[in-house]
Design an enzyme around this catalytic site. Structure first.
Site, PDB file in Angstrom:
ATOM      1  N   GLU A  82     -17.978  12.189  42.539  1.00  0.00           N
ATOM      2  CA  GLU A  82     -18.355  13.597  42.714  1.00  0.00           C
ATOM      3  C   GLU A  82     -17.957  14.084  44.102  1.00  0.00           C
ATOM      4  O   GLU A  82     -18.200  15.241  44.445  1.00  0.00           O
ATOM      5  CB  GLU A  82     -19.878  13.763  42.575  1.00  0.00           C
ATOM      6  CG  GLU A  82     -20.425  13.448  41.211  1.00  0.00           C
ATOM      7  CD  GLU A  82     -21.919  13.702  41.137  1.00  0.00           C
ATOM      8  OE1 GLU A  82     -22.405  14.648  41.787  1.00  0.00           O
ATOM      9  OE2 GLU A  82     -22.607  12.939  40.442  1.00  0.00           O
ATOM     10  N   CYS A 114     -22.348  11.021  37.591  1.00  0.00           N
ATOM     11  CA  CYS A 114     -22.528   9.639  38.050  1.00  0.00           C
ATOM     12  C   CYS A 114     -21.950   8.573  37.125  1.00  0.00           C
ATOM     13  O   CYS A 114     -22.099   7.385  37.405  1.00  0.00           O
ATOM     14  CB  CYS A 114     -24.009   9.358  38.263  1.00  0.00           C
ATOM     15  SG  CYS A 114     -24.761  10.393  39.548  1.00  0.00           S
ATOM     16  N   HIS A 236     -28.324   3.108  35.133  1.00  0.00           N
ATOM     17  CA  HIS A 236     -28.087   4.059  36.217  1.00  0.00           C
ATOM     18  C   HIS A 236     -29.383   4.261  36.987  1.00  0.00           C
ATOM     19  O   HIS A 236     -30.473   4.330  36.412  1.00  0.00           O
ATOM     20  CB  HIS A 236     -27.586   5.398  35.684  1.00  0.00           C
ATOM     21  CG  HIS A 236     -27.389   6.392  36.787  1.00  0.00           C
ATOM     22  ND1 HIS A 236     -26.571   6.140  37.867  1.00  0.00           N
ATOM     23  CD2 HIS A 236     -27.937   7.617  37.007  1.00  0.00           C
ATOM     24  CE1 HIS A 236     -26.611   7.173  38.695  1.00  0.00           C
ATOM     25  NE2 HIS A 236     -27.423   8.073  38.195  1.00  0.00           N
TER      26      HIS A 236
END
Length: 351
Positions: A82, A114, A236
């Site tokens: 990002e 992500c 994550h």
């Protein structure tokens, strides 16, 4: 044809800032904020570090551990982030040049919040399986953004990891991968905006938890497995709380996620979060260990992977690069003033 990880490398900046130091500036209980997020400190990129340097360092470590691989046999290189330093100019080509892999057949920067790094792994798997390339490199790295005073500032950090994907001498076979994706606008940053916006609590249940559990359950069903069949699990980790909770929801034990859960000590590295977590697991894995991985990217989607560590891990040149555990040691703590300088939140005239 078996496809999997041939080599890997991670990089985490050595600088750290603690939540209480951030809270001190904004007049809030930073330590309490960190406790709520399960984050005790976060990594900060040095003044001369960005996604290019982090990706290049991780890729160099990856290549150092695979001395028998000719860089010119790498046919694809993808960098998921990002935080690409250029809006127009790929990070991927710079990294390919840094590891002497140019010219590559295909190189590109990927974006999917992500999970851009795990998306790159999937792309490389397809290209290797088709016979179009011998090896592919997938990198997930970020110098993630959090607006001053926003809750994200307490966790948004920096780091990344690189994976060499191929069909020969694989140290971890990827048995299967699949994804679950919807249009869920929980987190976004428009072109030209320096910091992202988020939907607060909306980013949890209808976004993160729905996608991670959906992809994970699909994988367990497809493979005919249960959580107890895996030695390790990596989810994550935007904070320490979410992956701990989702692991419990799915039936995984704390011991299975402990090795790959790094956010409490380095913060949320965004696209680097799952790749670094998987790197930490591979640092300790033994033959036949089963690894369950599920990433998450806002917008929103999750990629899930089922891996089995092979006997190749015994002769793998792991010692040729620092482990994740080693990179976490001996951090250098900075105050908020230095943090602002390193993050380029203030820029000197002409700088």
């Amino acid at each position: 044809m078996d496809i999997g990880i041939v080599s890997y490398g991670a990089y985490i900046p050595r600088y750290r800032i603690k939540p209480e130091e951030i809270g001190r500036i904004w007049g809030v209980d930073g330590k309490g904020m960190g406790k709520g997020l399960m984050v005790t400190q976060k990594s900060v990129p040095g003044v001369d570090e960005d996604v290019v340097t982090i990706s290049a360092e991780a890729a160099r470590y990856m290549m150092a551990r695979a001395p028998g691989v000719d860089p010119h046999d790498i046919g694809a290189l993808y960098v998921g982030s990002e935080s690409h330093p250029y809006a127009v100019k790929p990070t991927a080509t710079i990294v390919a040049e840094a590891i002497e892999a140019t010219p590559v057949m295909t190189a590109a920067d990927l974006e999917f919040a992500c999970k851009a790094g795990t998306a790159g792994i999937q792309a490389c798997m397809g290209l290797v399986a088709s016979g179009m390339i011998k090896y592919g490199v997938a990198i997930g790295a970020d110098t993630s953004q959090g607006a001053p005073g926003d809750v994200l500032e307490y966790s948004a950090s920096a780091g990344g990891a690189a994976f060499l994907i191929g069909s020969k001498n694989i140290i971890a076979k990827i048995n299967k991968t699949l994804s679950f994706t919807t249009d869920t606008p929980d987190f976004w940053r428009r072109e030209g905006q320096p910091y992202p916006l988020h939907g607060g609590r909306f980013t949890g249940d209808p976004a993160y938890f729905k996608h991670v559990t959906s992809a994970a359950k699909m994988m367990l069903k497809e493979m005919g497995t249960e959580p107890k069949d895996y030695k390790y699990a990596v989810f994550h980790q935007p904070n320490g709380k979410f992956p701990t909770r989702v692991a419990g929801m799915l039936g995984f034990e704390d011991a299975q996620i402990k090795t790959g859960l790094l956010t409490p000590v380095i913060g949320n590295t965004y696209s680097g979060a799952v790749p670094i977590g998987l790197s930490a697991v591979l640092d300790k894995a033994e033959p036949d260990d089963r690894i369950f991985v599920t990433s998450y990217g806002s917008g929103a989607g999750s990629d899930s992977f089922d891996l089995t560590v092979t006997d190749e891990i015994k002769k793998y040149q792991k010692k040729n690069a620092p482990t994740v555990e080693k990179m976490i040691e001996n951090p250098v703590y900075i105050d908020y003033g230095m943090y602002v300088k390193f993050k380029k939140m203030i820029i000197m005239p002409g700088g």
